[in-house]
Design an enzyme around this catalytic site. Sequence first.
Site, PDB file in Angstrom:
ATOM      1  N   CYS A   1     -13.662 -11.650  50.673  1.00  0.00           N
ATOM      2  CA  CYS A   1     -13.130 -13.013  50.552  1.00  0.00           C
ATOM      3  C   CYS A   1     -11.613 -13.003  50.708  1.00  0.00           C
ATOM      4  O   CYS A   1     -10.925 -12.213  50.054  1.00  0.00           O
ATOM      5  CB  CYS A   1     -13.510 -13.596  49.195  1.00  0.00           C
ATOM      6  SG  CYS A   1     -12.741 -15.188  48.897  1.00  0.00           S
TER       7      CYS A   1
ATOM      8  N   CYS B   1     -13.578 -13.917  41.102  1.00  0.00           N
ATOM      9  CA  CYS B   1     -14.073 -12.541  41.260  1.00  0.00           C
ATOM     10  C   CYS B   1     -13.008 -11.548  40.821  1.00  0.00           C
ATOM     11  O   CYS B   1     -11.816 -11.811  40.973  1.00  0.00           O
ATOM     12  CB  CYS B   1     -14.388 -12.244  42.732  1.00  0.00           C
ATOM     13  SG  CYS B   1     -15.731 -13.229  43.404  1.00  0.00           S
TER      14      CYS B   1
ATOM     15  N   CYS C   1     -15.803 -19.644  50.105  1.00  0.00           N
ATOM     16  CA  CYS C   1     -16.168 -18.783  48.982  1.00  0.00           C
ATOM     17  C   CYS C   1     -17.403 -18.001  49.387  1.00  0.00           C
ATOM     18  O   CYS C   1     -18.430 -18.603  49.718  1.00  0.00           O
ATOM     19  CB  CYS C   1     -16.452 -19.656  47.763  1.00  0.00           C
ATOM     20  SG  CYS C   1     -17.167 -18.726  46.411  1.00  0.00           S
TER      21      CYS C   1
ATOM     22  N   GLN D   1     -31.096 -19.095  35.582  1.00  0.00           N
ATOM     23  CA  GLN D   1     -30.416 -17.891  36.067  1.00  0.00           C
ATOM     24  C   GLN D   1     -29.803 -18.243  37.425  1.00  0.00           C
ATOM     25  O   GLN D   1     -30.499 -18.786  38.279  1.00  0.00           O
ATOM     26  CB  GLN D   1     -31.414 -16.739  36.201  1.00  0.00           C
ATOM     27  CG  GLN D   1     -32.170 -16.427  34.921  1.00  0.00           C
ATOM     28  CD  GLN D   1     -31.326 -15.670  33.893  1.00  0.00           C
ATOM     29  OE1 GLN D   1     -30.229 -15.208  34.188  1.00  0.00           O
ATOM     30  NE2 GLN D   1     -31.831 -15.577  32.675  1.00  0.00           N
TER      31      GLN D   1
ATOM     32  N   ASP E   1     -33.002 -23.633  16.104  1.00  0.00           N
ATOM     33  CA  ASP E   1     -31.732 -22.915  16.197  1.00  0.00           C
ATOM     34  C   ASP E   1     -31.973 -21.504  15.663  1.00  0.00           C
ATOM     35  O   ASP E   1     -32.158 -21.306  14.461  1.00  0.00           O
ATOM     36  CB  ASP E   1     -30.663 -23.642  15.374  1.00  0.00           C
ATOM     37  CG  ASP E   1     -29.313 -22.955  15.491  1.00  0.00           C
ATOM     38  OD1 ASP E   1     -29.262 -21.777  15.899  1.00  0.00           O
ATOM     39  OD2 ASP E   1     -28.302 -23.601  15.168  1.00  0.00           O
TER      40      ASP E   1
ATOM     41  N   CYS F   1     -26.705 -10.535  28.531  1.00  0.00           N
ATOM     42  CA  CYS F   1     -25.578 -10.766  29.449  1.00  0.00           C
ATOM     43  C   CYS F   1     -24.288 -10.236  28.822  1.00  0.00           C
ATOM     44  O   CYS F   1     -23.207 -10.508  29.332  1.00  0.00           O
ATOM     45  CB  CYS F   1     -25.463 -12.241  29.813  1.00  0.00           C
ATOM     46  SG  CYS F   1     -25.401 -13.331  28.397  1.00  0.00           S
TER      47      CYS F   1
END
Length: 441
Positions: free
Chosen positions: A76, A85, A163, A272, A350, A397
Amino acid sequence: MKKPPKKLLDLFTADITNLDAEGRGIARVEGKVVFVEGALPGEQVRARRTRVGPQFDQAELDAVLEPSALRTTAPCAHFGYCGGCSMQHLEPGGQVAVKQRILEDSLARIGKVKAERILPPIAGPSQGYRSRARLSVRRLKNKGVLVGFNEKGTSFVADIQHCVVLDPRVDRLLLPLRELVSGLSVRDRVPQVEVATSPESVVLLFRHLEPFSAADLEHLQAFADRHQVQVWSQSGGPKTVTPLFPAQPQALRYRLPEYDLAFRFGPTNFIQINQAMNQIMVRRAMNLLEPKPGERVLDLFCGLGNFSLPIARLGAEVLGVEGDADLVRLAQENAAENGLSELARFLAADLAKLNQQVVRDWGRFDKILIDPPRTGAIEIIRLLPVLKARRIVYVSCSPATLARDAGVLVHEQGYRLRAAGIFNMFPHTAHVESIALFERP
Ligand SMILES: C[S@@+](CC[C@H](N)C(=O)[O-])C[C@H]1O[C@@H](n2cnc3c(N)ncnc32)[C@H](O)[C@@H]1O
Ligand code: SF4
């Protein structure tokens, strides 16, 4: 961190030994740790300090004196300037190796655990993978309207024209979007355009702080028609999200063909964002979990049923628990649309605020899948012993919170960390997606 005194602005040379979680090279200079933006492990670089702190300094790259064999030309043109990035100067294979090491280091340092088996890392396409994005919009006197991600380290919108990580159908619209917003009467009151794509549709959701004029609506409709996209509006809270053009758009759906599943979702719902990798991740999770007919499985932080429905498709009974009531409703509807209502049930709760009795009332489970947000799942992990599950698959994650929670599962609850591995879910960024398998005798 403060600005360095003038003499520290002098150049220095450093040998880079490691890469941190944000993609910066790490060196030790005169005994002090320095993070060098843009430098790679194994390189000798010339750098300049930009910040001096009590524990460590920060520096920017001036020149690479001896490059790493893994250094590559960023695909890029905006890399280094745009904050989207941080690893494009490292070959995708090198990015995977770095992320693998971050996971292993975190498990050892934070959780004091070591996986019995490291799963082969999984990489997918490294360009055009982002099906979701929140693009910032800003009008500047000298540059007109900008649409994109923030500049690295600032809250200014970067002047980007292409992008390479965005879905190409959205990449092509970056410049037309600037022109569109410039022509709106509310051009200074549109802070964001949220993007969501499916194989069939592209949704552009415009957040606007003042109502669109009749002429604005005409421009938006013409844009939707010309570019074959759905234009949605959000003028306030989540309840104000409305499709504008077409007024009754085709629903967004993603698919898991291996399990013959389709998932309906709205443009602001969590899904996702790398769909090719999601298919591989779900397959790996199912291979590790091995749900079978006759078993009961608990899917914690289940979202719209991304893992629950494959579990049900494989014949197990599943209870999905999720905090966002909108996602729970979608999960129930998705179960029905895929003919799985009998096996898949969902509950809104929760998971950070439950007590042992509530969890005990869910009944016994053979297996558990956990896929929490970055903050991890420590509160619910502490309640898990009452469920007596013999196998847990944890999708994460954040290696740091996975490692913390793994420490509790292994050292306090008697699980063994059988396997762990990473997916390069977000190539070119420092984001590490990982999976771990825990079992109890
Ligand atoms: C990483 S996403 C995973 C979603 C789903 N498993 C998937 O693959 O699409 C984490 C999910 O946890 C939910 N969540 C976050 N905090 C929560 C909490 N305290 N209690 C219950 N759910 C929560 C979010 O709404 C989100 O759907
Ligand atoms: S987010 Fe897009 S524009 Fe920004 S550096 Fe990455 S590829 Fe380039």
